[in-house]
Enzyme design. Structure first.
Site, short mmCIF file in Angstrom:
data_model
loop_
_atom_site.label_atom_id
_atom_site.label_comp_id
_atom_site.label_asym_id
_atom_site.label_seq_id
_atom_site.Cartn_x
_atom_site.Cartn_y
_atom_site.Cartn_z
N GLY A 13 -7.06 2.16 -1.74
CA GLY A 13 -5.96 2.49 -2.62
C GLY A 13 -5.11 1.27 -2.87
O GLY A 13 -5.55 0.14 -2.69
N CYS A 14 -3.89 1.49 -3.26
CA CYS A 14 -2.95 0.41 -3.56
C CYS A 14 -2.83 -0.54 -2.36
O CYS A 14 -2.60 -0.10 -1.24
CB CYS A 14 -1.59 1.02 -3.89
N PHE A 15 -2.99 -1.83 -2.60
CA PHE A 15 -2.90 -2.76 -1.48
C PHE A 15 -1.52 -2.78 -0.86
O PHE A 15 -1.37 -3.13 0.31
CB PHE A 15 -3.40 -4.16 -1.83
#
Length: 177
Positions: A13-15
């Site tokens: 997902g979003c880093f």
């Protein structure tokens, strides 16, 4: 005496939301947000967000294998992602947010495959384990404003985390991240 370091590259997902869980583990020296797996050299955030570069947002974790093993990092990875969702993670949807373990050696590949099989055999999840295991490609650090995002922008980070990761982890693993 030279201290040996190793790296692990994980996408989940979003880093922004993948840094903090690993950043706090003993033996982890640094966690860098970046892009990997694509076909455009040195992509920008805007390019990756366009979903035309083939990159996935990921974190590169530098660790001391004498303090924490790659296998321990894998076990922790499973506990901070949804391994049953191949189309993204929580509120983050699309290929650039898919869960992937990028291995950089035959030993890492074997360890990742073994840990995935063990998770599947545990029947912890009703749905199949779909996290991909792929060879590492060049890793490009994201722009500076993406690094250590949870520290630099705690309110925005909290809003991102409200997307369901913490609730999922608590529900399936009984712990808070």
């Amino acid at each position: 005496m030279k201290v040996k370091k190793d790296t692990a590259i994980f996408a989940g997902g979003c880093f922004w939301c993948m840094v903090k869980p690993f950043d706090t583990l003993p033996g982890v020296e640094k966690v860098i947000s970046g892009y990997t797996g694509g076909h455009v050299p040195n992509p920008t955030y805007e390019q990756v967000c366009s979903h035309t570069t083939g990159h996935t947002e990921a974190v590169e974790i530098t660790f001391d294998p004498d303090q924490i093993s790659y296998e321990d990092l894998l076990n922790y990875y499973w506990q901070v992602t949804d391994p049953t969702d191949a189309m993204g993670q929580f509120q983050d949807r699309g290929d650039s947010y898919r869960p992937v373990i990028f291995y950089n050696s035959p030993a890492q590949k074997a360890a990742a495959e073994k840990s995935k099989q063990q998770l599947a055999a545990s029947h912890k999840f009703d749905d199949p384990i779909v996290t991909a295991i792929e060879p590492a490609k060049p890793f490009y650090p994201a722009e500076d404003y993406h690094q250590d995002f949870y520290r630099k922008n705690p309110l925005r980070y909290m809003m991102e985390e409200a997307g369901g990761r913490a609730k999922f982890v608590e529900q399936h693993w009984g712990k808070k991240i």
